[in-house]
Design an enzyme around this catalytic site. Structure first.
Site, PDB file in Angstrom:
ATOM      1  N   LYS A  27       0.845  -1.206   0.000  1.00 46.46           N
ATOM      2  CA  LYS A  27       0.000   0.000   0.000  1.00 46.46           C
ATOM      3  C   LYS A  27       0.874   1.247   0.000  1.00 46.46           C
ATOM      4  CE  LYS A  27      -3.533   2.212   2.820  1.00 46.46           C
ATOM      5  NZ  LYS A  27      -4.505   2.068   3.900  1.00 46.46           N
ATOM      6  N   GLU A  42      10.667  -4.361   4.637  1.00 46.65           N
ATOM      7  CA  GLU A  42      10.837  -5.771   4.262  1.00 46.65           C
ATOM      8  C   GLU A  42      10.445  -6.006   2.799  1.00 46.65           C
ATOM      9  OE1 GLU A  42       9.167  -4.480   6.860  1.00 46.65           O
ATOM     10  OE2 GLU A  42       8.789  -5.994   8.394  1.00 46.65           O
ATOM     11  N   GLY A  75      -4.917  -1.984   5.072  1.00 50.28           N
ATOM     12  CA  GLY A  75      -4.094  -3.125   4.649  1.00 50.28           C
ATOM     13  C   GLY A  75      -4.757  -4.469   4.921  1.00 50.28           C
ATOM     14  N   ARG A  76      -5.264  -4.657   6.134  1.00 53.59           N
ATOM     15  CA  ARG A  76      -5.830  -5.968   6.492  1.00 53.59           C
ATOM     16  C   ARG A  76      -7.219  -6.187   5.910  1.00 53.59           C
ATOM     17  NH1 ARG A  76      -4.565  -2.464  10.399  1.00 53.59           N
ATOM     18  NH2 ARG A  76      -6.187  -1.640  11.766  1.00 53.59           N
ATOM     19  N   GLU A  97      -4.491  -6.512  15.016  1.00 51.62           N
ATOM     20  CA  GLU A  97      -3.996  -5.198  14.585  1.00 51.62           C
ATOM     21  C   GLU A  97      -5.129  -4.167  14.689  1.00 51.62           C
ATOM     22  OE1 GLU A  97      -0.557  -4.694  11.716  1.00 51.62           O
ATOM     23  OE2 GLU A  97      -2.193  -4.046  10.432  1.00 51.62           O
ATOM     24  N   HIS A 130      -4.561 -32.212  18.741  1.00 58.25           N
ATOM     25  CA  HIS A 130      -3.377 -32.935  19.195  1.00 58.25           C
ATOM     26  C   HIS A 130      -2.277 -31.975  19.621  1.00 58.25           C
ATOM     27  CE1 HIS A 130      -5.226 -36.662  17.856  1.00 58.25           C
ATOM     28  NE2 HIS A 130      -5.656 -35.948  16.830  1.00 58.25           N
ATOM     29  N   LYS A 134       9.322  -0.399  13.920  1.00 54.31           N
ATOM     30  CA  LYS A 134       9.818  -0.170  12.550  1.00 54.31           C
ATOM     31  C   LYS A 134      10.871   0.933  12.569  1.00 54.31           C
ATOM     32  CE  LYS A 134       5.554  -0.896   9.884  1.00 54.31           C
ATOM     33  NZ  LYS A 134       4.591  -0.202   9.031  1.00 54.31           N
TER      34      LYS A 134
HETATM   35  O1  F6P Z   1       2.195  -4.257   9.923  1.00 56.61           O
HETATM   36  C1  F6P Z   1       1.844  -2.954   9.697  1.00 56.61           C
HETATM   37  C2  F6P Z   1       1.353  -2.725   8.319  1.00 56.61           C
HETATM   38  O2  F6P Z   1       1.259  -1.363   8.168  1.00 56.61           O
HETATM   39  C3  F6P Z   1       0.012  -3.427   8.012  1.00 56.61           C
HETATM   40  O3  F6P Z   1      -1.084  -2.731   8.440  1.00 56.61           O
HETATM   41  C4  F6P Z   1       0.094  -3.561   6.538  1.00 56.61           C
HETATM   42  O4  F6P Z   1      -0.825  -4.486   6.071  1.00 56.61           O
HETATM   43  C5  F6P Z   1       1.535  -3.996   6.382  1.00 56.61           C
HETATM   44  O5  F6P Z   1       2.239  -3.234   7.330  1.00 56.61           O
HETATM   45  C6  F6P Z   1       2.108  -3.824   5.004  1.00 56.61           C
HETATM   46  O6  F6P Z   1       2.063  -2.489   4.578  1.00 56.61           O
HETATM   47  P1  F6P Z   1       2.226  -2.095   3.071  1.00 56.61           P
HETATM   48  O7  F6P Z   1       1.115  -2.710   2.285  1.00 56.61           O
HETATM   49  O8  F6P Z   1       2.187  -0.612   3.037  1.00 56.61           O
HETATM   50  O9  F6P Z   1       3.558  -2.623   2.601  1.00 56.61           O
END
Ligand code: F6P
Length: 540
Positions: A200, A206, A260-261, A346, A377, A505
């Site tokens: 987003k 990462e 995002g979620r 979240e 289990h 972060k």
């Molecule tokens: O973990 C935090 C977060 O901001 C989530 O809400 C989001 O889904 C994820 O990082 C990835 O963010 P992006 O889509 O901006 O890479």
């Protein structure tokens, strides 16, 4: 309104404090119609909340709470496109991705529909071989690079619905751990791989690290000039996608009103459209839409997301139960608990209200889970006999998509039996009778009795899906999305922000430099000590 909400909470909390409030079996004993009255249907799903201690009186108090907190008004404000994500001053219009809405929601839907049309055209062109890679080969694999909401939803749905023979093979790269890439790499033929960079913000550390890693690999594999034809971006940040080298025609945007979620229905779902085929992605959206309609239209008393949320409020705030397990009895839903962990924790892991005041009561519970029967289990021992009750969501699928009826009967029987065992338990008399019948000596009975007793009255919800198909899965995910929203309204918190993930972060950035240079900066003594030790172990 605040006074009415406090009064409604006080009533719920008083009921929870009354003797026997957590008992479930007496409710069944007193009411042969309990199942009939405490299960409801919506969006093609069935929700049974009868195996909880929610009585008529408790339900009435919880519904009063929902009215006092104006759940219906907040829901309608969300659908109208109001800035319900108050801290970020944004709407939360994921439902506009799935269907038309009044007001600003309608405008958002039309905009989303344009992107969906582009996604469909792109999907069709890839499948027909009209868009190909640098070496003129057809794409047969889609690699989605993303994390959190840009990964978990597509991974979960992909695992649930993808079958061998479907249009493209979906592969997901989420974690920045290089071992993730090392695992994925042997499965890839660069010439046939389409890479989606799903982010987003297009700034997530990462994802960007992985995207650059994969870009270098692609350039080395098909040549620096051809690599661009293997990439597309799913993002709201068009400036950053351009800087990365992805042309506008390969960027599938979405707006900041998609959290995002909550984003798998947006451009973030492109890997699903490509791997499953457009019609099945559309069917997923239609399933979610059916649950949206139910959420928007059904009275609170029979509204599945509302009921699921009210039961959770009863457990968390009334009965002090701060964990919930999710057990899908369907191996294909094995990543559902992970998706729900992000969606729920979240969203609901908040300590202040929308006004910035401390929340006067507990908020989101810890969510965990595994598919049944595997979970039986592993952690179910604790759920059956641990001193603190853990409410469970059982998800059962009536008709499998295989022909192994015996297996499916065992699977379903176990799911039903777990819920029944949690409810009914096994008292000392029953254990004793069984041991006596088996000829066990009295001393041994006395010794083992406490270990073999099950207290019962342990709560669970059951969700029934007719099949685990696109429509039912869409409805299931939307059910949990709306449940989260309702809980946000009950607790007076914003379920759409996630400030809590920011600090870690930010603090990671200087530590990356310290690991690179070997110069440890100012930290608390533990972090400094661990960093020094890590550098020593790495020979740095
Ligand atoms: O973990 C935090 C977060 O901001 C989530 O809400 C989001 O889904 C994820 O990082 C990835 O963010 P992006 O889509 O901006 O890479």
């Amino acid at each position: 309104m605040a006074a009415a909400v406090s009064a409604a909470w006080a009533k719920v909390e008083a009921l929870a404090a009354s003797p026997g409030a957590a008992a479930i079996r007496p409710l069944f004993a007193a009411d042969p119609d309990r199942f009939a009255r405490f299960h409801h249907k919506g969006g093609g799903l069935l929700l049974d909340i009868s195996k909880t201690s929610v009585s008529d009186t408790v339900l009435a108090a919880l519904l009063d709470l929902a009215r006092a907190a104006d759940v219906a008004g907040s829901r309608d404000a969300m659908a109208r496109g109001e800035a319900v994500n108050s801290t970020e001053r944004r709407a939360a219009l994921h439902i506009a991705l799935r269907g038309d809405l009044p007001g600003a929601g309608g405008e958002a839907h039309r905009e989303a529909a344009e992107v969906l049309a582009r996604m469909e055209a792109f999907t069709t062109a890839i499948h027909r071989g009209e868009i190909r890679g640098a070496t003129n080969q057809r794409f047969d694999t889609v690699l989605n690079i993303g994390i959190g909401g840009s990964d978990l939803g597509p991974v979960m749905v992909g695992r649930a619905l993808w079958r061998a023979g479907d249009p493209m093979r979906p592969i997901h790269l989420g974690n920045v751990d290089g071992h993730g890439w090392e695992t994925v790499l042997p499965q890839l033929d660069a010439r046939r791989t389409l890479v989606l960079v799903a982010s987003k913000t297009f700034t997530t550390q990462e994802t960007m690290a992985n995207a650059h890693l994969v870009k270098r690999w692609m350039e080395a594999s098909v040549g620096p000039n051809g690599a661009a034809s293997h990439f597309a971006a799913l993002s709201t940040n068009l400036k950053a996608t351009a800087e990365f080298g992805i042309g506008e025609d390969r960027v599938f945007p979405f707006r900041d009103w998609v959290g995002g979620r909550f984003s798998l229905w947006s451009a973030i779902g492109l890997s699903l459209a490509l791997s499953l085929g457009w019609d099945r992605f559309a069917a997923l959206l239609a399933g979610a839409r059916a649950m949206d309609r139910h959420f928007l239209d059904a009275p609170l008393e029979s509204n599945l997301p509302v009921l699921l949320a009210l039961v959770e409020a009863w457990h968390v705030n009334g009965l002090d139960l701060h964990r919930r397990a999710v057990l899908p009895y369907d191996e294909r839903l094995r990543r559902l608990p992970a998706h729900l962990q992000q969606l729920e924790m979240e969203s609901l892991g908040k300590g202040v209200t929308v006004d910035g005041a401390p929340v006067p009561r507990a908020t989101g519970p810890v969510v965990f889970g595994e598919p049944g029967t595997n979970a039986q289990h592993s952690f179910m021992q604790l759920v059956h006999q641990g001193p603190r009750h853990v409410p469970v969501d059982f998800i059962l699928v009536a008709c499998p998509d295989h022909t192994h009826a015996d297996n499916h009967n065992i699977l379903l029987a176990n799911g039903l039996a777990q819920a029944e065992a949690l409810l009914m338990g096994r008292d000392a008399d029953a254990v004793r009778a069984e041991m006596e019948a088996a000829g066990v000596a009295e001393a041994e009975i006395t010794r083992l009795l406490p270990h073999r007793v099950f207290g019962g009255d342990r709560p669970s919800n059951t969700i029934l899906m007719p099949r685990m198909d696109e429509a039912a899965l869409g409805a299931l995910i939307a059910l949990y999305e709306h449940k989260v929203f309702v809980l946000g309204a009950l607790w007076g918190i914003n379920p759409f922000d996630q400030w809590g993930v920011e600090l870690g972060k930010v603090m990671a950035t200087p530590i990356v430099r310290e690991l690179e240079t070997g110069e440890v900066g100012a930290h608390d003594a533990s972090t400094a000590g661990l960093l020094t030790e890590l550098l020593r172990l790495r020979g740095g």
